[in-house]
Design a protein around this motif. Structure first.
Motif, short mmCIF file in Angstrom:
data_model
loop_
_atom_site.label_atom_id
_atom_site.label_comp_id
_atom_site.label_asym_id
_atom_site.label_seq_id
_atom_site.Cartn_x
_atom_site.Cartn_y
_atom_site.Cartn_z
N SER A 172 73.69 -54.64 -3.31
CA SER A 172 72.70 -54.85 -2.25
C SER A 172 71.34 -55.21 -2.87
O SER A 172 71.27 -56.06 -3.75
N ASP A 173 70.26 -54.54 -2.46
CA ASP A 173 68.93 -54.92 -2.98
C ASP A 173 68.68 -54.43 -4.41
O ASP A 173 67.76 -54.93 -5.08
N ALA A 174 69.44 -53.46 -4.88
CA ALA A 174 69.18 -52.94 -6.24
C ALA A 174 69.61 -53.94 -7.31
O ALA A 174 70.59 -54.67 -7.13
N ASP B 20 72.23 -58.62 -4.16
CA ASP B 20 72.11 -59.54 -3.04
C ASP B 20 71.00 -60.57 -3.23
O ASP B 20 70.78 -61.41 -2.35
N HIS B 21 70.26 -60.48 -4.34
CA HIS B 21 69.26 -61.51 -4.66
C HIS B 21 69.39 -61.86 -6.15
O HIS B 21 69.48 -60.96 -7.00
N GLY B 22 69.33 -63.14 -6.45
CA GLY B 22 69.19 -63.56 -7.84
C GLY B 22 70.48 -63.55 -8.64
O GLY B 22 71.58 -63.71 -8.11
N MET C 264 67.05 -58.24 7.56
CA MET C 264 67.41 -59.57 8.06
C MET C 264 67.73 -60.60 6.98
O MET C 264 68.39 -61.60 7.25
N ASP C 265 67.29 -60.36 5.73
CA ASP C 265 67.64 -61.33 4.67
C ASP C 265 69.13 -61.26 4.32
O ASP C 265 69.67 -62.17 3.70
N HIS C 266 69.78 -60.17 4.72
CA HIS C 266 71.22 -60.04 4.44
C HIS C 266 72.07 -59.93 5.70
O HIS C 266 73.29 -60.03 5.62
N SER C 267 71.43 -59.71 6.82
CA SER C 267 72.19 -59.53 8.07
C SER C 267 71.70 -60.43 9.20
O SER C 267 72.29 -60.43 10.28
N LYS D 163 59.40 -57.22 -11.59
CA LYS D 163 58.52 -57.60 -10.47
C LYS D 163 59.16 -57.18 -9.14
O LYS D 163 58.50 -56.65 -8.25
N TYR D 164 60.45 -57.39 -9.06
CA TYR D 164 61.20 -57.04 -7.84
C TYR D 164 61.16 -55.53 -7.60
O TYR D 164 60.88 -55.06 -6.50
N LEU D 165 61.42 -54.76 -8.64
CA LEU D 165 61.39 -53.30 -8.48
C LEU D 165 59.99 -52.84 -8.10
O LEU D 165 59.81 -52.01 -7.20
#
Ligand SMILES: [Fe+2]
Ligand SMILES: [Fe+2]
Length: 396
Positions: free
Chosen positions: A164-166, A225-227, A82-85, A192-194
């Motif tokens: 995407s999230d990677a 998709d982040h940062g 949901m953070d991307h869709s 931290k994300y990984l």
């Protein structure tokens, strides 16, 4: 007024910045986050991903800075979380795209989330390409990075990997690129994300890195998709992903604990002293002062995890149970561990902590130390010696 930002020729950032987000399903996002969405202005105007539902208007306004949203032809859905869709329901109704491009699992997930059988799904597979006019986009399915539906989009002509999230970070910034922020902080936030999102899928990261290398694609920009986006330090983040996902572990131990009346803390301290006496890097982390996501960030490159808890009503302390539940889901396999416990009348909690550590994939190198009420000098010596023993196992 929300503006668009140019990333490359005809390619724009139109996402949203979540400055005040402090919790992302249990991950403490002390610096907020961002949801990156991108717009390619080509013969087929194409939107890559969307944002959280309540940021839909922000994204649409950024798009309007470039073009009337209704003029968008294609929407690529790299990931259905949901953070991307989340904004899709609103955005698809406004845009009415010709194609909604996704993986087979993506279509399945969208049908499950939005119940919209009337959307113009266009399913793609790894290696398949779509022409936008001057640009061609090739898709790479990346199942479980981070959901079964996940995929990357690669813009061939500009060598842009929309990942995407990677390769992302939860970090709200006005800057857009890796070379515009402090490199140490960027790598810390990436790790931290990984550690908190992708660690359970480490073997798939390894496979992905090999697959991307085998495809022989050249990458000039990684757009997660982040940062921040990566344009200068691409080799550094690829190398870090390789090391973090192997995992490459250091001569380092995390001692994580909660304590009722300081007895457990005294014991944990002596384990830490024993480790340090043998040259092990120690992170001494009291829960409450440190949250679960900070602990996992340190676990990322640590060879050992030592857990301490007092007994409360025949159970471990709630923060320790929380930490272990969180860690179990993230599966930090390949590490070694042990525990310490102080109790009043029931010494059984040590077995529960050991069982939880084993469920995390952590190999116990000691049966653990449980002490009734307050540790004596000889108990503290045993804790110190356990630290020395763990240090010897780290170096094995
Ligand atoms: Fe995700
Ligand atoms: Fe995400």
């Amino acid at each position: 007024m929300y503006k668009s930002y140019k990333v490359a020729d005809n390619f724009y950032w139109v996402g949203a910045i979540d400055w005040n987000l402090r919790d992302f399903h249990g991950y403490t996002t002390e610096k907020g986050s961002s949801y990156n969405a991108f717009l390619m202005m080509d013969e087929k105007i194409t939107l890559f991903d969307t944002v959280k539902p309540h940021f839909a208007d922000e994204m649409l306004e950024r798009i309007s800075d470039l073009v009337e949203p209704k003029k968008i032809d294609y929407i690529i859905v790299n990931h259905v979380e949901m953070d991307h869709s989340g904004a899709l329901a609103k955005v698809v109704d406004i845009i009415k795209p010709e194609k909604l491009i996704c993986s087979a699992k993506g279509k399945e997930a969208m049908l499950a989330h939005f119940k919209r059988t009337d959307w113009p799904y266009h399913v793609v597979k790894t290696g398949e390409s779509i022409s936008l006019g001057k640009h061609n986009v090739t898709f790479i399915e990346t199942p479980m990075l981070h959901w079964p539906d996940s995929m990357f989009s690669y813009i061939n002509e500009q060598r842009i990997l929309v990942s995407s999230d990677a390769f992302g970070q939860h970090w709200a910034t006005s800057e857009r690129f890796d070379d515009e922020v402090d490199f140490g902080e960027l790598m810390f936030q990436s790790g931290k994300y990984l550690a908190n999102i992708l660690m359970p899928y480490s073997n798939l990261i390894q496979k992905l890195l090999k697959d991307v290398t085998a495809l022989g694609i050249k990458i000039d920009l990684i757009a997660p998709d982040h940062g921040l986006m990566w344009r200068k330090n691409i080799p550094a983040i690829i190398k870090a992903y390789d090391e973090w996902s192997r995992p490459t572990l250091r001569n380092k131990a995390v001692v994580v604990f909660d304590t009722m009346w300081k007895s457990t803390e005294l014991m944990a301290q002596q384990v830490a002293e024993g480790l340090m006496s043998k040259g092990v890097i120690v992170k001494f982390m009291k829960l409450g002062e440190n949250d679960r996501s900070e602990v996992m960030t340190e676990v990322l490159d640590s060879k050992a995890v030592i857990v301490g808890s007092s007994t409360l009503n025949n159970e471990m302390l709630p923060r320790v149970a929380d930490m272990l539940t969180y860690m179990k889901g993230l599966k930090p396999t390949g590490r070694i561990g042990a525990c310490v416990n102080s109790y009043g009348w029931n010494p059984a909690v040590i077995k529960k902590i050991n069982a939880e550590l084993e469920s995390c994939g952590i190999k116990l190198v000691d049966e653990g130390i449980a002490v009734k009420y307050v540790p004596e000098q000889n108990d503290l010596k045993k804790c110190f010696d356990m630290g020395v023993k763990i240090a010897a196992n780290i170096k094995d």
